[in-house]
Structures are given as structure tokens and as C-alpha cells.
Enzyme design. Structure first.
Site, short mmCIF file in Angstrom:
data_model
loop_
_atom_site.label_atom_id
_atom_site.label_comp_id
_atom_site.label_asym_id
_atom_site.label_seq_id
_atom_site.Cartn_x
_atom_site.Cartn_y
_atom_site.Cartn_z
N ASN A 119 0.90 -1.12 -0.51
CA ASN A 119 -0.11 0.03 -0.14
C ASN A 119 0.37 1.41 0.03
OD1 ASN A 119 -1.75 2.02 0.24
ND2 ASN A 119 -2.20 1.71 2.73
N LYS A 174 -0.05 3.72 -0.67
CA LYS A 174 -0.85 5.39 -0.23
C LYS A 174 -0.52 6.42 -0.70
CE LYS A 174 0.04 3.14 4.74
NZ LYS A 174 -0.52 3.57 5.84
N HIS A 186 -9.51 1.34 4.55
CA HIS A 186 -8.73 1.32 5.37
C HIS A 186 -8.45 2.47 6.98
CE1 HIS A 186 -4.89 2.58 6.12
NE2 HIS A 186 -4.11 1.43 6.10
N GLU A 212 -6.77 4.49 8.28
CA GLU A 212 -6.37 6.23 7.13
C GLU A 212 -7.90 6.92 6.77
OE1 GLU A 212 -3.14 5.61 5.61
OE2 GLU A 212 -1.84 5.72 6.87
N GLU A 260 -5.36 -4.58 10.52
CA GLU A 260 -4.63 -3.68 10.96
C GLU A 260 -4.88 -2.71 11.62
OE1 GLU A 260 -2.42 -2.58 7.11
OE2 GLU A 260 -4.16 -1.31 7.32
N GLY A 296 1.71 2.75 11.53
CA GLY A 296 2.49 3.96 10.81
C GLY A 296 3.78 4.43 11.19
N SER A 316 3.42 -1.90 10.40
CA SER A 316 4.80 -1.74 10.54
C SER A 316 5.58 -3.60 10.49
CB SER A 316 4.82 -1.29 11.89
OG SER A 316 4.80 -0.24 12.55
C1 PEP Z 1 -1.28 0.44 6.30
O1 PEP Z 1 -1.50 1.47 6.80
O2 PEP Z 1 -1.64 0.18 5.75
C2 PEP Z 1 0.51 0.07 7.20
C3 PEP Z 1 0.48 -1.34 6.97
O3 PEP Z 1 1.38 0.20 6.80
P1 PEP Z 1 2.31 0.38 7.46
O4 PEP Z 1 3.07 -0.78 7.30
O5 PEP Z 1 3.68 1.31 7.18
O6 PEP Z 1 2.22 0.19 9.33
#
Ligand code: PEP
Length: 255
Positions: A11, A13, A98, A100, A168, A174, A216
């Protein structure tokens, strides 16, 4: 369900800032991703780059996904992207719900409409769920149950084969996240997700759905999260924009 292939979804983003950079990242990932038979890599770039990237890629090992969709097929919806447009760009997957996007105001009802229109147009749905924080009393478990129930409201069981659920937890996503979920945290939620699906549908459906983890994930923790977390794959944010690290991650999971 145990799949032969693990699915790793990138992803990106709202990154990177130019098509040139997007092509460079994609081409660097392609070198490794197109060699790994045991991994299904799915790249989800911003809408703007989907056209160029899908056109430039002639292989079959990498699939493409969008990060969002609109719940109508066409019409007067300024700024939105329809499922038919995505289908026409050889997009097979779409991330829906998601955290976000939820934090920007997307509701369970929006997510439910988006899932239905995506399925109608034969797109595979990556439904994201996740709690903001955990509490001793386990209220967050109820929260997850409601997220799943509301997202899948009146989604027929015949469609479930096209839905992947990505757990998630917001506290683990993030650069601001202070913690990563442990494989045990993930393992427990995978069981919970299957229990909820058994209640809504039945055990057979519940055992077949692919559950992923995101938050992460990096090349060091990826393999253990998949194996001990008992997930069919991963949703990767930051690390997917760094081809060197992402390629290490793909290789680690494939071993
Ligand atoms: C995400 O936002 O889907 C995600 C997994 O981000 P990150 O890997 O940066 O934590």
C-alpha cells in the site's frame, strides 16, 4: 484456508510524488517479485499511476490494486473513481476501509456499499479492520466484530471467496506507532475473525477466507508474523516504498 501462495500487498498510500519515481520503485520490486513463485505480490499505487504501471507490466506474477473505490459505477460524482474504471485498467484488487480513510470520515455504511459494488464488478476486496487501542475488558473485540458485521451486511456467502480481511490494529500502523503487534496478538485475532465469520455465515466460509496482517511489517518481522501469526499474507505500508527492504521482505516470506 491454507493457500499455497502468501499474498503480500504493497500500500503506497499517497506516495511517491512523481510517476518517474513510481516507475523506478515498481521496476526495482519487479526484479524480485516476478521470480518468487510462492508469493503473490499486489502493488497498490495511487490511482494516477495505475494506468502507466499496468500498461508497462507484461508479466503475470504481480497484480495491481487500488486504495479506494466509489460505490457507484458512473455519474455525477466529482473526484471519485468507479469500479468499472479500475477494471478497465487491469486492476484486480481494491483496499476498502483502510483506517486512514475511516479517520477521514468513511463510515461502515460507505464501506459496505463499496464492498458490494466492488464484488459486483469482480474486484477482489481487501477489507481492513482494526481497533484504535486495546483495553483490559476486551471492548475492542466487540468493536472488531461490529466492524466485520457492518462491512459485510447482506454480502452473500457466495461472494466471500473474493474478500480478504486485513487485520490492521491502528496502534501498530505507521511511523507514529510505538508498538508492533506480536505474532500471538495476530494469531488470536485470526481465530476471532474466523469465529465471527462462522456466526455470520458458517464454518466452511470462515475457514476459507484469507486473513492478512498489516501494521509496521518489515523485512525482519515479516516471516514470523506470517508463520506464527497464522495469516495468509501481509499488508505493507512504509516498507513497500523502499524496494531494497521490500524485496528482502518478499524473499524472507518466500523462504
Ligand atoms: C498500512 O497503513 O496499511 C500499513 C500497514 O502501514 P505501515 O506498514 O507503514 O505500518
Amino acid at each position: 484456508m491454507k493457500m499455497d501462495k502468501k499474498i503480500i500487498i504493497a500500500n503506497w498510500k499517497m506516495n511517491p510524488n512523481s510517476l518517474k519515481e513510481a516507475k523506478t520503485i515498481f521496476n526495482d520490486i519487479k526484479v524480485v517479485a516476478s521470480k518468487l513463485q510462492s508469493i503473490q505480490t499486489v502493488i497498490c499505487p495511487p490511482f494516477l499511476y495505475l494506468n502507466e504501471l499496468t500498461k508497462s507490466y507484461k508479466g503475470h506474477r504481480i497484480k495491481f490494486g487500488a486504495q479506494n473505490i466509489f460505490w457507484e459505477e458512473k455519474g455525477s460524482y466529482t473526484g471519485e473513481i468507479s469500479p468499472i474504471m479500475l477494471k478497465n485498467l487491469k486492476t484486480e484488487y481494491v483496499i476498502i476501509g483502510h483506517s486512514e480513510r475511516r479517520s477521514l470520515g468513511e463510515t461502515d455504511s460507505d464501506i459496505n456499499k463499496k464492498i458490494k459494488i466492488a464484488l459486483k464488478n469482480d474486484l477482489k476486496v481487501v477489507l481492513c479492520i482494526g481497533e484504535k487501542e486495546r483495553d483490559e475488558e476486551g471492548v475492542y473485540l466487540e468493536f472488531l466484530e461490529n466492524q466485520i458485521k457492518n462491512a459485510l451486511n447482506r454480502v452473500p456467502k457466495e461472494s466471500l471467496g473474493k474478500i480478504l480481511i486485513a487485520y490492521e490494529p491502528i496502534w501498530a500502523i505507521g511511523a507514529e506507532s510505538k508498538e508492533t503487534a506480536t505474532p500471538l496478538d495476530v494469531y488470536e485475532i485470526v481465530i476471532l475473525v474466523r469465529k465471527i465469520l462462522s456466526k455470520i455465515y458458517n464454518r466452511e466460509v470462515a475457514s476459507k477466507i484469507q486473513v492478512l496482517y498489516g501494521g509496521s511489517v518489515n523485512f525482519k518481522n515479516a516471516k514470523e508474523l506470517v508463520e506464527s501469526g497464522n495469516v495468509e499474507g501481509l499488508l505493507v505500508g512504509r516498507e513497500s516504498l523502499n524496494p531494497e527492504k521490500f524485496n528482502k521482505l518478499l524473499k524472507a516470506v518466500s523462504e
